[in-house]
Design an enzyme around this catalytic site. Sequence first.
Site, PDB file in Angstrom:
ATOM      1  N   ASP A  37      34.636  36.348 -78.176  1.00  0.00           N
ATOM      2  CA  ASP A  37      35.782  37.265 -78.235  1.00  0.00           C
ATOM      3  C   ASP A  37      36.991  36.482 -77.708  1.00  0.00           C
ATOM      4  O   ASP A  37      37.505  36.750 -76.627  1.00  0.00           O
ATOM      5  CB  ASP A  37      35.499  38.510 -77.401  1.00  0.00           C
ATOM      6  N   HIS A  50      34.728  45.094 -85.873  1.00  0.00           N
ATOM      7  CA  HIS A  50      35.161  46.500 -85.835  1.00  0.00           C
ATOM      8  C   HIS A  50      35.265  46.953 -87.290  1.00  0.00           C
ATOM      9  O   HIS A  50      35.608  46.142 -88.163  1.00  0.00           O
ATOM     10  CB  HIS A  50      36.554  46.660 -85.237  1.00  0.00           C
ATOM     11  N   ASP A 107      30.737  38.826 -73.945  1.00  0.00           N
ATOM     12  CA  ASP A 107      31.894  38.430 -74.737  1.00  0.00           C
ATOM     13  C   ASP A 107      32.480  37.202 -74.053  1.00  0.00           C
ATOM     14  O   ASP A 107      32.961  37.269 -72.916  1.00  0.00           O
ATOM     15  CB  ASP A 107      32.933  39.557 -74.823  1.00  0.00           C
ATOM     16  N   GLU A 159      32.554  40.851 -70.418  1.00  0.00           N
ATOM     17  CA  GLU A 159      33.509  39.858 -70.934  1.00  0.00           C
ATOM     18  C   GLU A 159      34.187  39.131 -69.775  1.00  0.00           C
ATOM     19  O   GLU A 159      34.643  39.757 -68.819  1.00  0.00           O
ATOM     20  CB  GLU A 159      34.543  40.573 -71.823  1.00  0.00           C
ATOM     21  N   ASP A 178      38.255  45.699 -89.054  1.00  0.00           N
ATOM     22  CA  ASP A 178      38.342  44.251 -89.300  1.00  0.00           C
ATOM     23  C   ASP A 178      37.741  43.933 -90.662  1.00  0.00           C
ATOM     24  O   ASP A 178      38.189  43.014 -91.353  1.00  0.00           O
ATOM     25  CB  ASP A 178      37.535  43.426 -88.288  1.00  0.00           C
ATOM     26  N   GLU A 190      31.356  48.096 -72.926  1.00  0.00           N
ATOM     27  CA  GLU A 190      32.054  46.871 -72.520  1.00  0.00           C
ATOM     28  C   GLU A 190      33.119  47.232 -71.487  1.00  0.00           C
ATOM     29  O   GLU A 190      34.162  47.792 -71.826  1.00  0.00           O
ATOM     30  CB  GLU A 190      32.695  46.233 -73.762  1.00  0.00           C
TER      31      GLU A 190
HETATM   32  C1  XUL Z   1      39.390  43.973 -76.024  1.00  0.00           C
HETATM   33  C2  XUL Z   1      38.006  43.615 -76.397  1.00  0.00           C
HETATM   34  C3  XUL Z   1      37.491  44.188 -77.667  1.00  0.00           C
HETATM   35  C4  XUL Z   1      36.043  44.545 -77.633  1.00  0.00           C
HETATM   36  C5  XUL Z   1      35.550  45.252 -78.871  1.00  0.00           C
HETATM   37  O1  XUL Z   1      39.815  43.468 -74.811  1.00  0.00           O
HETATM   38  O2  XUL Z   1      37.361  42.861 -75.713  1.00  0.00           O
HETATM   39  O3  XUL Z   1      37.759  43.312 -78.705  1.00  0.00           O
HETATM   40  O4  XUL Z   1      35.247  43.432 -77.436  1.00  0.00           O
HETATM   41  O5  XUL Z   1      36.277  46.379 -79.178  1.00  0.00           O
HETATM   42 CO    CO Z   2      35.471  42.058 -75.911  1.00  0.00          CO
END
Ligand code: XUL
Ligand code: CO
Length: 438
Positions: A341, A103, A298, A270, A106, A234
Amino acid sequence: MSQAVYFKNIPQINFEGTTSDNPLAFRWYDESRVVAGKPMKEWLRFAGAYWHSFCGTGADPFGAPTHEFPWDKKTSAEGRAKDKADAAFEFLTKLRLPFYCFHDVDAIDYCDDMAENERRLQLISDYLLQKQQETGVTLLWGTANLFSNKRYMNGAATNPDFSVVAKAAAQVQFAIDATIKLNGSGYVFWGGREGYMSLLNTDMKREKAHMAMFLHKAKDYARANGFKGTFFIEPKPCEPTKHQYDYNAETVLGFLRQYDLLDDFKLNLEFNHATLAGHTMQHEMQVAADNDMLGSLDANRGDMQNGWDTDQFPNNINELTECMLILLQSGGLKGGGINFDAKIRRNSTDPEDLFYAHIGGMDAFARALIAADNILNQSSFKNKRAERYQSFTHGNGKDFEDGKLSLTDLTQLAINSEEPKTISGQQEYFENIINRYI
Ligand code: XUL
Ligand code: CO
């Protein structure tokens, strides 16, 4: 001045095979091993996540940070950001991670002055570009954090106050610029607060239309400025908001279709978000794959007992094997990779812990990829599943699939036929195939 070494007791991590006892070696992840026609490294496209690994301090709502980073000591934002980049690239190369994700905030701390933030991101992305050129590691995807700053407490693109929407747009523009500069394969939108806490104060229809408009404008800007990569949404159903508009894969697909965004966007799925939505990751991946939308993953896992996003490192080989079956059958990820992640626990405080975590995750995926490939090539899995649908391959079943039978035609067939046979679904047989090939 020579550059500091942050993980000095940790060697280059190599593949040593399953007989190795070395906890700082890969037992399954052999990056050049060819599986289903291409090297593992290309199927998996692993990435390290800047936010968890180099920014996550271990703080929780009940306690102070436990991870004290040697790269976070300097007084200037620029000094800290460059030290962090040095640490990150040392880590990524030692672990053979070919990609990373970040990000905007970050990479370097942001302040409330937008022009200054643009300057900061330009400065650190120049530095990251230099690190990329030195190491060969590249950006998998960039993104903007549109959820931590207090101005986003009511949302970013979906905020009821237009002036917040504009601030979010500026942040996205700078993050897209950095992603283009760093040759990122993708750009992710995770709508951390794009949703609501209470429907009573929310015009949901209007907020979703604003989100679509925002995505169109961001995409148009990126394309006009030479971005050739993939945009990813996402999905996550909740947390931090009670309800998030990008609830799950199926919901996001409907949204993208409704607002004519399907051509440019794919899904970044994710694991822990899937389970929060009441699904398995396999379900989310299959929904995406069936729609040619399986973009990126993720990687992490939730906790079977806790109902929140624990972001633990993946280690469930059965689950991963089922996921790799979907990945292999779909031909691979469209434009993305596998981003860890995931975060080490608050009480995992040795520098080695971050390595153990990634080695475990990479090995688990590698082992699952091999098992899935063997299942597809050596077992009855594909044929057994296809067999269940054989009545649609010819005759009336085929005519039905082709749209040639009306409801009354079907009724006539039903009246003239015997009661269907009892045909087993053989779920346990299928489950045993997975275990046999792990
Ligand atoms: C939060 C998450 C984030 C995204 C990117 O749950 O997964 O870190 O991957 O903003
Ligand atoms: Co994520």
